[in-house]
Design an enzyme around this catalytic site. Structure first.
Site, PDB file in Angstrom:
ATOM      1  N   GLY A 193       0.717  -1.365   0.027  1.00  0.00           N
ATOM      2  CA  GLY A 193       0.059   0.128   0.012  1.00  0.00           C
ATOM      3  C   GLY A 193       0.681   1.496   0.021  1.00  0.00           C
ATOM      4  N   LEU A 195       0.931   3.777   1.847  1.00  0.00           N
ATOM      5  CA  LEU A 195       1.470   4.223   3.139  1.00  0.00           C
ATOM      6  C   LEU A 195       2.124   3.337   3.881  1.00  0.00           C
ATOM      7  CD1 LEU A 195      -1.800   6.478   4.361  1.00  0.00           C
ATOM      8  CD2 LEU A 195       0.491   7.368   3.439  1.00  0.00           C
ATOM      9  N   CYS A 196       2.245   2.110   3.297  1.00  0.00           N
ATOM     10  CA  CYS A 196       2.673   0.944   4.233  1.00  0.00           C
ATOM     11  C   CYS A 196       4.287   0.963   4.400  1.00  0.00           C
ATOM     12  CB  CYS A 196       2.486  -0.299   3.491  1.00  0.00           C
ATOM     13  SG  CYS A 196       0.844  -0.676   3.188  1.00  0.00           S
ATOM     14  N   THR A 197       4.725   0.889   5.803  1.00  0.00           N
ATOM     15  CA  THR A 197       6.101   0.624   6.016  1.00  0.00           C
ATOM     16  C   THR A 197       6.330  -0.729   6.415  1.00  0.00           C
ATOM     17  OG1 THR A 197       5.519   1.463   8.194  1.00  0.00           O
ATOM     18  CG2 THR A 197       6.350   3.000   6.575  1.00  0.00           C
TER      19      THR A 197
END
Ligand code: XMP
Length: 354
Positions: A193, A195-197
């Protein structure tokens, strides 16, 4: 296993002979779960800056689906579901239970909400069912987990009418297990995604194209491609690989229908809205969760106005994609594709060259 894995930018679909005279007539209906159908393959992500009732109602009007997020009290989530269920009653009299020679018997446009796999999820589901929810999405970052197995079994035990979407997963083994455990649809994509980290913090994740291919190869359940969709071209690629639906976060965040205030701050040119990861520090702080295991970011994105024109534009692109392949509907849409080099990606686009 170690093999090369691909993502959307690594591939391009290959055009094929077409007799499509009008893109308008291209039919995009699809399955979201074993028993529920949609008129368009777009689904809003259950994030607290993406989908509450306003977004879900707008998408339902368009023939898609919004999944009401779970980052609120049971009472509040019930209210949101109730609002959607009420609008549903006024829509789609012509839809109901219908038979489609491809999709089989499909039920009417569903109302969907997400729950977790521990804490209050069971009571939450019981209450949501009372408000008319049809689909429960078990919203867990690592869906190949014993808690998810138990949650599917418990939720399916509550009502034979409820379909369960489970995830997120990234492997064929997980897909086969979730199918065995009773899932009715799979939410696919780990760490991909906007905004995924997760991939940065943990090193885990599988690029979206390979992940979808591996899973679609082994499952008979409808697959929802989730995370990393930036354009109608990405949507076409995911559908072309065999996904049934596409989950959207960033593309429809920052709209009039997404939850949250419009931000007009001095020093910032223009209007903005917040878009934040479900596992971001800000989401955890807002909802008084423990500030641990942060695996997401939050950001401000330019305010985009109503979501309707965005959805229309995405659907125009997807219908155009089907016409390049000569497909009248998603059943026929099975395009061949090639892997591209970085030169292929930037061909004739000097502004993309570094
Ligand atoms: P896009 O790319 O559409 O992705 O913005 C939306 C999807 O991202 C996932 N998601 C997260 N993943 N940490 C993550 O690792 C997070 O905090 C987070 N929040 C959302 C989710 O699958 C969503 O649908």
């Amino acid at each position: 296993m170690n093999k090369v894995a691909l993502t959307y930018d690594d591939i391009q679909l290959i055009p094929d002979y077409s007799e499509i005279s009008s893109r308008k007539n291209i039919d995009l209906k699809t399955l979201i779960t074993r028993r529920y159908g949609l008129k368009i393959p777009l689904v809003a992500s259950p994030m607290d800056t993406v989908c509450e009732s306003e977004m879900a109602i707008k998408l339902m009007e368009k023939g898609g689906l919004g999944v009401i997020h779970r980052f609120m009290s049971i009472g509040e989530q019930k209210e949101e579901v109730k609002k959607v269920a009420e609008v549903k009653k006024t829509l789609y009299e012509d839809w109901g239970v219908m038979y489609d020679d491809w999709l089989g018997e499909i039920k009417d446009i569903p109302v969907a909400a997400s729950v977790g796999a521990n804490g209050d999820y069971f009571e939450r589901t019981q209450e949501l069912i009372k408000e008319g929810v049809n689909i429960i999405l078990i919203d867990v970052a690592h869906g190949h987990h014993i808690n998810v197995k138990k949650a599917i079994e418990n939720i399916k035990g509550l009502s034979s009418e409820i379909d369960v979407i489970s995830g997120n997963i990234a492997t064929a083994k997980a897909a086969m297990d979730l199918q065995d455990w009773g899932a009715d649809g799979l939410r696919v994509g780990v760490g991909g995604g906007s905004l995924c980290t997760t991939r940065i913090k943990t090193g885990f994740g599988v690029p979206n194209v390979s992940c979808l291919m591996d899973i679609i190869n082994v499952t008979s359940l409808p697959v929802m491609a989730d995370g990393g969709i930036r354009s109608s071209g990405d949507i076409a690629k995911a559908l072309g690989l065999g996904s049934s639906t596409i989950m959207l976060g960033s593309l429809i965040a920052g709209t009039q229908e997404s939850p949250g205030d419009i931000i007009n701050r001095s020093g910032l040119y223009g209007l903005y809205k917040k878009y934040r990861g479900a596992a971001s520090l800000e989401t955890k702080t807002t909802h008084r969760q423990e500030q641990r295991n942060v695996e997401g970011e939050s950001t401000l994105i330019p305010y985009k106005g109503g979501v309707g024109p965005i959805v229309d534009d995405l659907l125009d692109g997807v219908r155009s994609a089907l016409s390049y392949n000569g497909s009248n509907n998603l059943r026929q849409f099975n395009p061949d594709w090639v892997q591209v080099t970085s030169a292929g990606q930037t061909e004739a686009k000097p502004h993309l060259m570094k």
